[in-house]
Design a protein around this motif. Structure first.
Motif, PDB file in Angstrom:
ATOM      1  N   TYR A  41      -5.569  -5.714  -0.893  1.00  0.00           N
ATOM      2  CA  TYR A  41      -4.139  -5.381  -0.599  1.00  0.00           C
ATOM      3  C   TYR A  41      -3.428  -5.405  -1.940  1.00  0.00           C
ATOM      4  O   TYR A  41      -2.779  -4.698  -2.514  1.00  0.00           O
ATOM      5  N   ALA A  42      -3.956  -6.602  -2.947  1.00  0.00           N
ATOM      6  CA  ALA A  42      -3.162  -6.956  -4.093  1.00  0.00           C
ATOM      7  C   ALA A  42      -3.561  -5.744  -5.206  1.00  0.00           C
ATOM      8  O   ALA A  42      -2.556  -5.274  -5.726  1.00  0.00           O
ATOM      9  N   VAL A  43      -4.567  -4.966  -5.098  1.00  0.00           N
ATOM     10  CA  VAL A  43      -5.032  -4.134  -6.030  1.00  0.00           C
ATOM     11  C   VAL A  43      -4.467  -2.661  -5.751  1.00  0.00           C
ATOM     12  O   VAL A  43      -4.117  -2.089  -6.397  1.00  0.00           O
ATOM     13  N   SER A  44      -4.395  -2.342  -4.374  1.00  0.00           N
ATOM     14  CA  SER A  44      -4.222  -1.036  -3.948  1.00  0.00           C
ATOM     15  C   SER A  44      -2.756  -0.722  -3.355  1.00  0.00           C
ATOM     16  O   SER A  44      -2.590   0.327  -3.142  1.00  0.00           O
ATOM     17  N   THR A  45      -2.109  -1.957  -3.354  1.00  0.00           N
ATOM     18  CA  THR A  45      -0.457  -1.809  -2.793  1.00  0.00           C
ATOM     19  C   THR A  45       0.413  -2.429  -3.748  1.00  0.00           C
ATOM     20  O   THR A  45      -0.079  -3.317  -4.642  1.00  0.00           O
ATOM     21  N   PRO A  46       1.609  -2.457  -3.410  1.00  0.00           N
ATOM     22  CA  PRO A  46       2.552  -3.117  -4.449  1.00  0.00           C
ATOM     23  C   PRO A  46       2.545  -4.675  -4.051  1.00  0.00           C
ATOM     24  O   PRO A  46       3.240  -5.428  -4.680  1.00  0.00           O
ATOM     25  N   LEU A  47       1.978  -5.112  -2.994  1.00  0.00           N
ATOM     26  CA  LEU A  47       1.810  -6.474  -2.801  1.00  0.00           C
ATOM     27  C   LEU A  47       1.353  -7.439  -3.710  1.00  0.00           C
ATOM     28  O   LEU A  47       0.229  -7.106  -4.442  1.00  0.00           O
ATOM     29  N   GLU A  48       2.108  -8.439  -4.123  1.00  0.00           N
ATOM     30  CA  GLU A  48       1.669  -9.332  -4.961  1.00  0.00           C
ATOM     31  C   GLU A  48       1.502 -10.645  -4.469  1.00  0.00           C
ATOM     32  O   GLU A  48       2.463 -11.332  -3.941  1.00  0.00           O
ATOM     33  N   PRO A  49       0.313 -11.574  -4.389  1.00  0.00           N
ATOM     34  CA  PRO A  49      -0.042 -12.636  -3.863  1.00  0.00           C
ATOM     35  C   PRO A  49       0.854 -13.811  -4.320  1.00  0.00           C
ATOM     36  O   PRO A  49       0.748 -13.823  -5.567  1.00  0.00           O
ATOM     37  N   ARG A  50       1.565 -14.662  -3.279  1.00  0.00           N
ATOM     38  CA  ARG A  50       2.158 -15.760  -3.569  1.00  0.00           C
ATOM     39  C   ARG A  50       1.693 -16.739  -2.961  1.00  0.00           C
ATOM     40  O   ARG A  50       1.927 -18.016  -3.661  1.00  0.00           O
ATOM     41  N   ASP A  99      -0.140   4.699   2.415  1.00  0.00           N
ATOM     42  CA  ASP A  99      -0.769   5.468   1.618  1.00  0.00           C
ATOM     43  C   ASP A  99      -1.808   5.156   0.858  1.00  0.00           C
ATOM     44  O   ASP A  99      -3.105   5.686   0.980  1.00  0.00           O
ATOM     45  N   ALA A 100      -1.998   3.709   0.964  1.00  0.00           N
ATOM     46  CA  ALA A 100      -3.531   3.294   0.344  1.00  0.00           C
ATOM     47  C   ALA A 100      -4.202   3.450   1.808  1.00  0.00           C
ATOM     48  O   ALA A 100      -5.614   3.389   1.421  1.00  0.00           O
ATOM     49  N   GLY A 101      -3.723   2.956   3.078  1.00  0.00           N
ATOM     50  CA  GLY A 101      -4.734   3.067   3.951  1.00  0.00           C
ATOM     51  C   GLY A 101      -5.193   4.639   4.241  1.00  0.00           C
ATOM     52  O   GLY A 101      -6.371   4.699   4.926  1.00  0.00           O
ATOM     53  N   SER A 122     -10.861   2.651   1.851  1.00  0.00           N
ATOM     54  CA  SER A 122      -9.874   1.562   1.120  1.00  0.00           C
ATOM     55  C   SER A 122      -9.923   0.291   1.618  1.00  0.00           C
ATOM     56  O   SER A 122      -9.529  -0.631   0.997  1.00  0.00           O
ATOM     57  N   GLY A 123     -10.444   0.057   2.968  1.00  0.00           N
ATOM     58  CA  GLY A 123     -10.350  -1.217   3.708  1.00  0.00           C
ATOM     59  C   GLY A 123      -9.213  -1.757   4.178  1.00  0.00           C
ATOM     60  O   GLY A 123      -8.942  -2.907   4.823  1.00  0.00           O
ATOM     61  N   ILE A 124      -8.011  -0.657   3.944  1.00  0.00           N
ATOM     62  CA  ILE A 124      -6.912  -1.158   4.744  1.00  0.00           C
ATOM     63  C   ILE A 124      -6.594  -0.184   5.895  1.00  0.00           C
ATOM     64  O   ILE A 124      -6.587   0.867   5.677  1.00  0.00           O
ATOM     65  N   PRO A 125      -6.471  -1.074   6.920  1.00  0.00           N
ATOM     66  CA  PRO A 125      -6.614  -0.210   8.340  1.00  0.00           C
ATOM     67  C   PRO A 125      -5.158   0.566   8.729  1.00  0.00           C
ATOM     68  O   PRO A 125      -5.274   1.517   9.816  1.00  0.00           O
ATOM     69  N   PHE A 126      -4.175   0.352   8.025  1.00  0.00           N
ATOM     70  CA  PHE A 126      -2.924   1.082   8.344  1.00  0.00           C
ATOM     71  C   PHE A 126      -2.766   2.312   7.597  1.00  0.00           C
ATOM     72  O   PHE A 126      -2.851   2.596   6.404  1.00  0.00           O
ATOM     73  N   THR A 127      -2.476   3.423   8.650  1.00  0.00           N
ATOM     74  CA  THR A 127      -2.334   4.773   8.208  1.00  0.00           C
ATOM     75  C   THR A 127      -1.194   5.143   8.704  1.00  0.00           C
ATOM     76  O   THR A 127      -0.773   4.929   9.891  1.00  0.00           O
ATOM     77  N   LEU A 171       2.975  -4.581  11.802  1.00  0.00           N
ATOM     78  CA  LEU A 171       1.748  -3.696  11.863  1.00  0.00           C
ATOM     79  C   LEU A 171       0.680  -4.368  12.108  1.00  0.00           C
ATOM     80  O   LEU A 171       0.580  -5.475  11.728  1.00  0.00           O
ATOM     81  N   SER A 172       0.004  -3.929  13.152  1.00  0.00           N
ATOM     82  CA  SER A 172      -1.264  -4.456  13.357  1.00  0.00           C
ATOM     83  C   SER A 172      -2.151  -3.428  13.796  1.00  0.00           C
ATOM     84  O   SER A 172      -2.010  -2.339  14.575  1.00  0.00           O
ATOM     85  N   ARG A 173      -3.477  -3.671  13.355  1.00  0.00           N
ATOM     86  CA  ARG A 173      -4.568  -2.598  13.274  1.00  0.00           C
ATOM     87  C   ARG A 173      -5.770  -3.356  13.077  1.00  0.00           C
ATOM     88  O   ARG A 173      -6.061  -4.026  11.865  1.00  0.00           O
ATOM     89  N   ALA A 174      -6.757  -3.230  13.716  1.00  0.00           N
ATOM     90  CA  ALA A 174      -8.256  -3.661  13.409  1.00  0.00           C
ATOM     91  C   ALA A 174      -8.198  -5.214  13.194  1.00  0.00           C
ATOM     92  O   ALA A 174      -9.056  -5.574  12.347  1.00  0.00           O
TER      93      ALA A 174
END
Length: 220
Positions: A66-75, A127-129, A134-139, A154-157
């Motif tokens: 998620y950190a690499v493929s989306t704008p999300l930044e781990p905190r 978009d990443a899903g 991608s390993g991200i289940p949200f589309t 959002l909830s999936r898989a």
């Protein structure tokens, strides 16, 4: 006359049988279940700890995706490591063996911020899903256009992504009442401000809860 005596005789026979079975069931449950201390020793043994490290590595890899493929930044990363003793049981004149001596599972929740507004962040996640493998289940097809950003979830898989809304900010990680816990770790320490600290510094907080992983079982 016999019609009156028969129920009395049946009751006189059934009551002792119930008492005997209750005693047998109690002994069965006590002897067939794993004690807490023994379960903790099994869950803390070297094979279980190796399996725990492998499970943690796999879960961290998903968070990194998620950190690499989306704008999300781990905190903030919360890792909870639990064990469950095997428990024998009984029903109405039936006895059930425990499925295992002990089982261990790991739960991970990752908290993120984003440099983008929530609506754009969620759009980028979808978009990443859409990307293959991608390993991200949200589309977009699975989520639907009416969900983000107003639903807050959002909830999936088994992946659940939640985020702050004006009237419903995300809570701090809750202390679990579950007493069979091997480890609870927060990175960095919640003393640094926890979820509220992330929110104060970076704005909207996103939380990703991954499906629990049962990483170790000792069969009976």
């Amino acid at each position: 006359m016999w019609g009156l005596v028969q129920p009395c005789l049946l009751g006189a026979v059934e009551r002792p049988l119930l008492v005997v079975f209750a005693g047998v069931a109690h002994v069965w449950t006590a002897s067939g279940s794993t004690g807490r201390r023994r379960a903790c020793r099994l869950a803390s043994a070297a094979p279980a700890r190796r399996a725990a490290r492998d499970a943690e590595a796999r879960l961290r890899a998903i968070v990194a995706t998620y950190a690499v493929s989306t704008p999300l930044e781990p905190r903030l990363l919360v890792i909870e490591d639990r064990y469950a003793p095997g428990v024998a049981g009984s029903g109405l004149f039936t006895l059930h063996r425990a499925g295992c001596r002990v089982s261990c599972r790991m739960l991970v929740t990752a908290y993120f911020s984003s440099p983008l507004p929530p609506a754009e962040t969620l759009s980028r996640i979808l978009d990443a899903g859409e990307r293959a493998l991608s390993g991200i289940p949200f589309t977009r097809e699975l989520v639907g256009s009416d969900r983000p950003p107003d639903s807050g979830e959002l909830s999936r898989a088994g992946h659940t992504l939640t985020w702050d809304r004006p009237a419903a900010p995300l809570p701090e990680p809750a202390e679990s009442p579950y007493d069979h816990r091997l480890r609870l770790r927060c990175e960095p320490s919640p003393e640094g401000g926890g979820v509220q600290g992330v929110r104060s510094r970076y704005g909207t907080v996103f939380a990703l809860t991954l499906p629990p992983v049962t990483y170790y079982r000792v069969p009976r």
